[in-house]
Scaffold this motif. Structure first.
Motif, mmCIF file in Angstrom:
data_model
loop_
_atom_site.group_PDB
_atom_site.id
_atom_site.type_symbol
_atom_site.label_atom_id
_atom_site.label_comp_id
_atom_site.label_asym_id
_atom_site.label_seq_id
_atom_site.Cartn_x
_atom_site.Cartn_y
_atom_site.Cartn_z
ATOM 1 N N ASN A 14 47.100 -33.724 55.442
ATOM 2 C CA ASN A 14 48.151 -33.833 54.431
ATOM 3 C C ASN A 14 47.496 -34.123 53.076
ATOM 4 O O ASN A 14 46.851 -35.160 52.904
ATOM 5 N N PRO A 15 47.608 -33.222 52.113
ATOM 6 C CA PRO A 15 46.934 -33.410 50.822
ATOM 7 C C PRO A 15 47.358 -34.667 50.076
ATOM 8 O O PRO A 15 46.648 -35.136 49.181
ATOM 9 N N LEU A 21 40.908 -40.438 59.988
ATOM 10 C CA LEU A 21 41.147 -40.595 61.420
ATOM 11 C C LEU A 21 39.834 -40.522 62.188
ATOM 12 O O LEU A 21 38.889 -39.840 61.769
ATOM 13 N N LYS A 22 39.802 -41.199 63.310
ATOM 14 C CA LYS A 22 38.624 -41.204 64.180
ATOM 15 C C LYS A 22 39.107 -41.090 65.617
ATOM 16 O O LYS A 22 39.910 -41.900 66.073
ATOM 17 N N SER A 32 47.330 -34.571 77.719
ATOM 18 C CA SER A 32 48.685 -35.132 77.753
ATOM 19 C C SER A 32 48.946 -36.103 76.604
ATOM 20 O O SER A 32 50.091 -36.371 76.252
ATOM 21 N N ASN A 33 47.889 -36.616 76.020
ATOM 22 C CA ASN A 33 48.049 -37.642 74.987
ATOM 23 C C ASN A 33 47.515 -37.177 73.630
ATOM 24 O O ASN A 33 47.452 -37.959 72.687
ATOM 25 N N ILE A 34 47.150 -35.900 73.536
ATOM 26 C CA ILE A 34 46.401 -35.429 72.383
ATOM 27 C C ILE A 34 47.191 -35.497 71.081
ATOM 28 O O ILE A 34 46.673 -35.917 70.045
ATOM 29 N N ASN A 35 48.449 -35.092 71.085
ATOM 30 C CA ASN A 35 49.232 -35.098 69.843
ATOM 31 C C ASN A 35 49.438 -36.508 69.298
ATOM 32 O O ASN A 35 49.434 -36.721 68.085
ATOM 33 N N LYS A 36 49.584 -37.448 70.194
ATOM 34 C CA LYS A 36 49.747 -38.835 69.770
ATOM 35 C C LYS A 36 48.471 -39.347 69.109
ATOM 36 O O LYS A 36 48.511 -40.054 68.096
ATOM 37 N N GLY A 44 52.269 -39.515 59.462
ATOM 38 C CA GLY A 44 52.856 -38.872 60.634
ATOM 39 C C GLY A 44 52.402 -37.447 60.882
ATOM 40 O O GLY A 44 52.847 -36.808 61.836
ATOM 41 N N THR A 45 51.499 -36.921 60.063
ATOM 42 C CA THR A 45 51.011 -35.551 60.242
ATOM 43 C C THR A 45 50.158 -35.449 61.506
ATOM 44 O O THR A 45 49.301 -36.300 61.756
ATOM 45 N N VAL A 46 50.392 -34.394 62.297
ATOM 46 C CA VAL A 46 49.575 -34.145 63.487
ATOM 47 C C VAL A 46 48.423 -33.230 63.082
ATOM 48 O O VAL A 46 48.643 -32.120 62.599
#
Length: 278
Positions: A14-15, A21-22, A32-36, A44-46
């Protein structure tokens, strides 16, 4: 802390968000948990579209800093402790904390073997002596990378280093254009191609100082073509002399195939089976 884990580190896509993130590569395998895991906690950007291209980092077990993988020496995959393919200590800590302690404990045979390995690469590259004082003056006695003033040290240098601008691991000799670096920058540069370590403006200046073509410095890593040509032509002589270092021979062959698509064994009269095995 698990110092074997490799992390993907990246800024939120998100610009309007500057959150870093790490995520560990271990967690990336848990679909199963990747998007979270990839969801920015601030906006909130994925970030699923950027994680695969994100730089790889890991922690040093000595200084405990999270650093790019390039700051660690390569290591063979001999156990789960080295699954990253890198050593557990960063290059800086290895040089300042580990080696000063270990070197006095190494046997004469171990030191001799290390020296033999250096001679092997020097033999292939056509390594010759250089005038260190001349190089020192050419760079005004300053580290080319950080600009630090360096004392002239002809014997047993501690701060001053004459770096293989084009890596010795790719069979380039020192005399083709050495670079004056401080010991810290030399450790960071270790084994990297110029374009992987220097900025464009530095590469252009380095080309002038070393006489190496900018196109070569700024391009992709490649082996010294003269050394490769000699190897292919004289492979039997090479094997006869250095057969006691099969791992190094296999490593050199594998890398030349990877970078140059040339098999140095192509004209060999006879190659032991253990040299052809993976």
């Amino acid at each position: 802390m698990d110092y074997t884990v490799v992390w993907r580190v990246f800024q939120c896509k998100n610009p309007k968000c500057d959150f870093i993130l790490k995520i560990s590569e271990d967690d990336l395998g848990i679909q199963s948990n990747i998007n979270k895991l990839l969801k920015c906690p601030i906006c909130g950007t994925v970030n699923s579209s950027v994680v695969e291209e994100a730089p790889r980092w890991k922690y040093c077990r000595v200084c405990e800093r999270l650093q790019p993988l390039e700051n660690f020496h390569r290591h063979k995959f001999t156990s789960s402790s080295f699954r990253s393919g890198r050593q557990l200590e960063c290059k800086e800590c290895k040089n300042k904390e580990i080696n000063p302690y270990l070197n006095p404990l190494r046997t004469a045979d171990q030191h001799r073997e290390s020296s033999e390995h250096r001679r092997l690469y020097g033999f292939l590259s056509g390594e010759d002596k250089v005038n260190s004082k001349k190089i020192y003056k050419k760079f005004n006695g300053e580290c080319f990378k950080c600009g630090r003033e360096l004392p002239f040290e002809e014997k047993n240098p501690k701060e001053m280093r004459l770096d293989h601008t084009l890596p010795a691991s790719l069979l380039w000799p020192l005399q083709c254009g050495p670079t004056l670096l401080c010991s810290d920058c030399n450790n960071k540069k270790h084994g990297l191609w110029p374009s992987e370590f220097y900025e464009e403006v530095e590469l252009r200046r380095l080309s002038v100082l070393t006489g190496i073509l900018y196109k070569l410095l700024a391009g992709e890593p490649r082996f010294n073509p003269r050394a490769v040509k000699w190897l292919v032509k004289n492979i039997d002589e090479f094997l006869a002399r250095w057969i006691k270092y099969p791992d190094e021979i296999k490593k050199i062959r594998k890398m030349i195939i990877k970078f140059e698509s040339i098999d140095i064994f192509v004209k060999a009269r006879s190659v032991p089976a253990f040299l052809r095995s993976k």
